[in-house]
Scaffold this motif. Structure first.
Motif, PDB file in Angstrom:
ATOM      1  N   GLY A 192       0.762  -1.209  -0.022  1.00 58.95           N
ATOM      2  CA  GLY A 192       0.025  -0.097  -0.036  1.00 58.95           C
ATOM      3  C   GLY A 192       0.835   1.330  -0.035  1.00 58.95           C
ATOM      4  O   GLY A 192       0.420   2.384  -0.484  1.00 58.95           O
ATOM      5  N   GLY A 193       1.998   1.299   0.850  1.00 55.58           N
ATOM      6  CA  GLY A 193       3.011   2.390   0.882  1.00 55.58           C
ATOM      7  C   GLY A 193       3.561   2.580  -0.470  1.00 55.58           C
ATOM      8  O   GLY A 193       3.604   3.844  -0.968  1.00 55.58           O
ATOM      9  N   LEU A 194       3.770   1.611  -1.292  1.00 57.65           N
ATOM     10  CA  LEU A 194       4.327   2.017  -2.432  1.00 57.65           C
ATOM     11  C   LEU A 194       3.511   2.339  -3.514  1.00 57.65           C
ATOM     12  O   LEU A 194       3.875   3.196  -4.303  1.00 57.65           O
ATOM     13  CB  LEU A 194       5.152   0.648  -3.180  1.00 57.65           C
ATOM     14  CG  LEU A 194       6.411  -0.105  -2.151  1.00 57.65           C
ATOM     15  CD1 LEU A 194       6.750  -1.539  -2.780  1.00 57.65           C
ATOM     16  CD2 LEU A 194       7.703   1.001  -2.299  1.00 57.65           C
ATOM     17  N   ILE A 195       2.202   1.990  -3.259  1.00 61.32           N
ATOM     18  CA  ILE A 195       1.164   2.234  -4.197  1.00 61.32           C
ATOM     19  C   ILE A 195       0.657   3.523  -4.079  1.00 61.32           C
ATOM     20  O   ILE A 195       0.490   4.576  -5.161  1.00 61.32           O
ATOM     21  CB  ILE A 195      -0.104   1.319  -4.275  1.00 61.32           C
ATOM     22  CG1 ILE A 195       0.437  -0.085  -4.664  1.00 61.32           C
ATOM     23  CG2 ILE A 195      -1.322   1.875  -5.177  1.00 61.32           C
ATOM     24  CD1 ILE A 195      -0.716  -1.166  -4.686  1.00 61.32           C
ATOM     25  N   SER A 196       0.625   4.187  -2.848  1.00 60.29           N
ATOM     26  CA  SER A 196      -0.048   5.305  -2.452  1.00 60.29           C
ATOM     27  C   SER A 196       1.010   6.434  -2.515  1.00 60.29           C
ATOM     28  O   SER A 196       0.944   7.609  -2.728  1.00 60.29           O
ATOM     29  CB  SER A 196      -0.621   5.119  -1.089  1.00 60.29           C
ATOM     30  OG  SER A 196       0.184   4.972  -0.194  1.00 60.29           O
ATOM     31  N   GLY A 197       2.264   6.006  -2.276  1.00 66.06           N
ATOM     32  CA  GLY A 197       3.338   7.060  -2.103  1.00 66.06           C
ATOM     33  C   GLY A 197       3.582   7.703  -0.590  1.00 66.06           C
ATOM     34  O   GLY A 197       4.094   8.627  -0.456  1.00 66.06           O
ATOM     35  N   SER A 198       3.013   6.962   0.200  1.00 70.47           N
ATOM     36  CA  SER A 198       2.830   7.444   1.739  1.00 70.47           C
ATOM     37  C   SER A 198       4.188   7.013   2.521  1.00 70.47           C
ATOM     38  O   SER A 198       4.281   5.748   2.713  1.00 70.47           O
ATOM     39  CB  SER A 198       1.448   7.114   2.604  1.00 70.47           C
ATOM     40  OG  SER A 198       1.798   7.260   3.761  1.00 70.47           O
ATOM     41  N   LEU A 199       4.953   7.848   2.955  1.00 74.53           N
ATOM     42  CA  LEU A 199       6.066   7.645   3.761  1.00 74.53           C
ATOM     43  C   LEU A 199       5.644   7.087   5.016  1.00 74.53           C
ATOM     44  O   LEU A 199       6.301   6.382   5.728  1.00 74.53           O
ATOM     45  CB  LEU A 199       6.926   9.020   3.715  1.00 74.53           C
ATOM     46  CG  LEU A 199       8.345   8.746   4.553  1.00 74.53           C
ATOM     47  CD1 LEU A 199       8.961   7.521   4.120  1.00 74.53           C
ATOM     48  CD2 LEU A 199       8.879   9.956   4.639  1.00 74.53           C
ATOM     49  N   SER A 200       4.734   7.604   5.431  1.00 73.95           N
ATOM     50  CA  SER A 200       3.983   7.470   7.002  1.00 73.95           C
ATOM     51  C   SER A 200       3.750   6.087   7.136  1.00 73.95           C
ATOM     52  O   SER A 200       3.959   5.205   7.948  1.00 73.95           O
ATOM     53  CB  SER A 200       3.142   8.508   7.639  1.00 73.95           C
ATOM     54  OG  SER A 200       1.811   8.418   6.609  1.00 73.95           O
TER      55      SER A 200
END
Length: 305
Positions: free
Chosen positions: A38-46
């Motif tokens: 999910g972080g890689l898809i969304s670009g969310s660092l947190s």
């Protein structure tokens, strides 16, 4: 020289539920994989930072589980204490990883402050919800054992901080979705990292004290010496060592100088008094005394061996 080991009432061995650790490990593997994707898809660092913390949770829980198994193994002539310190080592390792993870997150957050990016907030919201629910369940599973065991406390702290981190990421996701506050993402990452340092420091300090054989904070050496010297026939107490072996055992050894050249049976009676004093007043449950009479050695309380 005499040594007491009364396990009938002086030891407590809480049932450390390995089953709960296994459940927590599986849940955190699920969270980690989901949040990395999910972080890689969304670009969310947190979200990625939360995944990294969850991965450290998986490793810490595995360490805690192995240490829990080792601590139950019997002593032998090659391992006279058994593996009683395995859980203290696990607590130290887990606390240290909390600090390392925190430093990595701080670095990533600072870099993202200078390079803010748009985040796919819906995915962040749903995956952070998964983290809150799964980690919250794991926290409830381990809470009881965390109250009485340093190893379990280290695993519990990993899960508790990760649950709170997931809550923070959830709030951040909502702010990004409805207000486009993308600066919230690195800000939350930095807050998570600082909280990890805050939570991990005390556990790291406590486990280090045990591993270094320091006297427990709750015990005052001078008071113990004075209380023992009040016993009839005791002239002097010196060459004192006090250390904590694990969660259950605190050891005390000392040289005791007597006023008279007493018989062995008399010494056994006095030893019983000493054991009772140090256990009732200071919680010390292993006593090792070297009796002496007019021996020309150092009479200082603390002697550097």
């Amino acid at each position: 020289m005499s040594h007491s080991h009364d396990s009938s009432h002086r030891h407590s061995h809480p049932d450390l539920k390995g089953r709960n650790l296994i459940i927590s490990i599986l849940l955190n593997i699920l969270i980690t994989v989901s949040q990395v994707i999910g972080g890689l898809i969304s670009g969310s660092l947190s979200l990625l930072s939360d995944a990294l913390h969850n991965f450290s949770d998986v490793m810490s829980l595995i360490v805690s589980y192995i240490a829990n198994l080792l601590s139950k193994k019997q002593a032998s002539d090659r391992k006279t204490f058994g593996y009683k310190r395995a859980e203290i080592i696990a607590a130290f390792v887990n606390a240290a990883t909390l600090m390392v993870v925190a430093l990595i997150l701080i670095k990533e957050a600072v870099e993202r402050f200078f390079d803010p990016q748009e985040i796919e907030s819906d995915l962040v919201i749903w995956l952070s919800l998964l983290g809150v629910v799964a980690n919250g369940f794991s926290v409830l599973l381990l809470k009881k054992d965390a109250d009485s065991n340093m190893n379990m406390k280290s695993a519990y702290l990993h899960l508790l901080t990760d649950m709170m981190a997931s809550v923070a990421v959830l709030v951040g996701g909502l702010l990004m979705k409805y207000y486009q506050y993308y600066w919230v993402d690195p800000t939350l990452t930095l807050a998570i990292a600082l909280y990890l340092i805050y939570m991990g420091y005390d556990l790291l300090k406590d486990s280090t004290r045990v591993l270094m054989l320091f006297t427990p904070d709750t015990i005052q050496v001078q008071r113990i010496v004075k209380d023992i010297e009040k016993i009839t026939s005791v002239k002097n107490v010196h060459h004192v060592h006090i250390w904590q072996l694990n969660e259950d055992e605190v050891h005390f050894e000392a040289h005791v100088d007597f006023n008279e050249d007493i018989r062995l049976s008399e010494f056994d009676n006095i030893l019983g008094e000493i054991e009772e004093v140090v256990y009732q007043k200071f919680g010390i449950n292993h006593v090792n005394i070297q009796p002496e009479f007019d021996k020309p050695d150092s009479k200082q309380i603390i002697v550097q061996d």
